[in-house]
Design a protein around this motif. Sequence first.
Motif, PDB file in Angstrom:
ATOM      1  N   MET A   1     -25.329  12.131 -13.269  1.00 25.11           N
ATOM      2  CA  MET A   1     -24.317  12.712 -12.392  1.00 25.11           C
ATOM      3  C   MET A   1     -23.154  11.732 -12.263  1.00 25.11           C
ATOM      4  SD  MET A   1     -23.125  15.090 -10.350  1.00 25.11           S
ATOM      5  CE  MET A   1     -24.462  16.224 -10.474  1.00 25.11           C
ATOM      6  N   ASN A   2     -21.989  12.251 -12.249  1.00 26.62           N
ATOM      7  CA  ASN A   2     -20.779  11.457 -12.087  1.00 26.62           C
ATOM      8  C   ASN A   2     -20.530  11.267 -10.589  1.00 26.62           C
ATOM      9  OD1 ASN A   2     -17.974  10.837 -11.728  1.00 26.62           O
ATOM     10  ND2 ASN A   2     -17.676  11.403 -13.868  1.00 26.62           N
ATOM     11  N   LEU A   3     -20.821  10.085 -10.069  1.00 26.15           N
ATOM     12  CA  LEU A   3     -20.754   9.841  -8.628  1.00 26.15           C
ATOM     13  C   LEU A   3     -19.338   9.949  -8.060  1.00 26.15           C
ATOM     14  CD1 LEU A   3     -23.360   6.988  -8.190  1.00 26.15           C
ATOM     15  CD2 LEU A   3     -23.599   9.406  -7.654  1.00 26.15           C
ATOM     16  N   ALA A   4     -18.349   9.502  -8.808  1.00 26.04           N
ATOM     17  CA  ALA A   4     -16.963   9.595  -8.328  1.00 26.04           C
ATOM     18  C   ALA A   4     -16.544  11.057  -8.181  1.00 26.04           C
ATOM     19  CB  ALA A   4     -16.022   8.858  -9.270  1.00 26.04           C
ATOM     20  N   PHE A   5     -16.926  11.877  -9.152  1.00 26.74           N
ATOM     21  CA  PHE A   5     -16.603  13.301  -9.092  1.00 26.74           C
ATOM     22  C   PHE A   5     -17.367  13.970  -7.946  1.00 26.74           C
ATOM     23  CE2 PHE A   5     -17.196  17.710 -10.894  1.00 26.74           C
ATOM     24  CZ  PHE A   5     -15.912  18.140 -10.594  1.00 26.74           C
ATOM     25  N   TYR A   6     -18.636  13.616  -7.801  1.00 21.11           N
ATOM     26  CA  TYR A   6     -19.449  14.151  -6.713  1.00 21.11           C
ATOM     27  C   TYR A   6     -18.790  13.847  -5.364  1.00 21.11           C
ATOM     28  CZ  TYR A   6     -23.564  15.284  -3.915  1.00 21.11           C
ATOM     29  OH  TYR A   6     -24.416  15.840  -2.999  1.00 21.11           O
TER      30      TYR A   6
ATOM     31  N   ARG B   1     -15.677  13.246  -4.781  1.00 15.46           N
ATOM     32  CA  ARG B   1     -14.444  14.028  -4.683  1.00 15.46           C
ATOM     33  C   ARG B   1     -14.742  15.434  -4.145  1.00 15.46           C
ATOM     34  NH1 ARG B   1      -9.562  13.581  -8.736  1.00 15.46           N
ATOM     35  NH2 ARG B   1     -10.271  11.456  -8.523  1.00 15.46           N
ATOM     36  N   ILE B   2     -15.809  16.042  -4.641  1.00 17.06           N
ATOM     37  CA  ILE B   2     -16.202  17.371  -4.166  1.00 17.06           C
ATOM     38  C   ILE B   2     -16.680  17.277  -2.724  1.00 17.06           C
ATOM     39  CG2 ILE B   2     -17.804  19.295  -4.487  1.00 17.06           C
ATOM     40  CD1 ILE B   2     -17.879  18.413  -7.500  1.00 17.06           C
ATOM     41  N   GLU B   3     -17.495  16.276  -2.450  1.00 18.45           N
ATOM     42  CA  GLU B   3     -18.043  16.083  -1.109  1.00 18.45           C
ATOM     43  C   GLU B   3     -16.937  15.949  -0.065  1.00 18.45           C
ATOM     44  OE1 GLU B   3     -21.724  13.524   0.611  1.00 18.45           O
ATOM     45  OE2 GLU B   3     -20.236  12.406  -0.548  1.00 18.45           O
ATOM     46  N   GLU B   4     -15.859  15.275  -0.405  1.00 21.90           N
ATOM     47  CA  GLU B   4     -14.766  15.048   0.533  1.00 21.90           C
ATOM     48  C   GLU B   4     -13.794  16.231   0.625  1.00 21.90           C
ATOM     49  OE1 GLU B   4     -13.178  11.371  -0.929  1.00 21.90           O
ATOM     50  OE2 GLU B   4     -14.758  10.182   0.029  1.00 21.90           O
TER      51      GLU B   4
ATOM     52  N   TYR C   1     -20.865  19.350 -14.506  1.00 24.38           N
ATOM     53  CA  TYR C   1     -21.315  18.732 -13.247  1.00 24.38           C
ATOM     54  C   TYR C   1     -21.071  19.675 -12.075  1.00 24.38           C
ATOM     55  CZ  TYR C   1     -21.324  14.349 -15.892  1.00 24.38           C
ATOM     56  OH  TYR C   1     -21.550  13.368 -16.818  1.00 24.38           O
ATOM     57  N   LEU C   2     -19.900  20.292 -12.069  1.00 26.63           N
ATOM     58  CA  LEU C   2     -19.557  21.202 -10.973  1.00 26.63           C
ATOM     59  C   LEU C   2     -20.531  22.373 -10.927  1.00 26.63           C
ATOM     60  CD1 LEU C   2     -17.487  21.690  -8.677  1.00 26.63           C
ATOM     61  CD2 LEU C   2     -16.188  23.074 -10.322  1.00 26.63           C
TER      62      LEU C   2
END
Length: 177
Positions: free
Chosen positions: A1-6, A8-11, A35-36
Amino acid sequence: MNLAFYKRIEESTAHRLNREFIRDYVLQNPEKLQYLIEIALHEKDKIHIKACWSLELIFEIKLELILPFLDDFLAKIGQFKDDSAIRPISKICMFLSKSKTIKLSENQETKIIETCLDWLIQDKKVATKAYSMITLYNFGKKQPWINEELKTILSQDYFKHSAAYQAAAKDILRKLK
């Protein structure tokens, strides 16, 4: 999983600009779509709803991007419980029913039809029911039995629902005459 992208979605929030930011980011970085989708389809993930919101906007613009993930998407659509996730998922189903370029298999169409019928008769929000009506109406052009089922459901439920539901149902019933 791409943590930076995760993250970004979380925020992100439900605000349109936030969702459009995620949409544009994924459209510019198509490798992030996988990932999305994984997040959106993992209902136990606390941010899956936010991922669903962004998927709706992505597929509204480029529906063909769903093709590599279509079977996984359809396998999950009936399992969603949260109305905030079901609404964008139902809208994606509507996009699929309207598409002139994506040819669904009989099994894929059946899965969408069954799920939309379920959403229509269950206690779901008006937007989900409205998108389901449109989806079923679109499939009813090829499969006339759907029109009869749709007429029955909408006529029986008409007075049990809100003015917004009634307006959507009235529009579909008018088209079915």
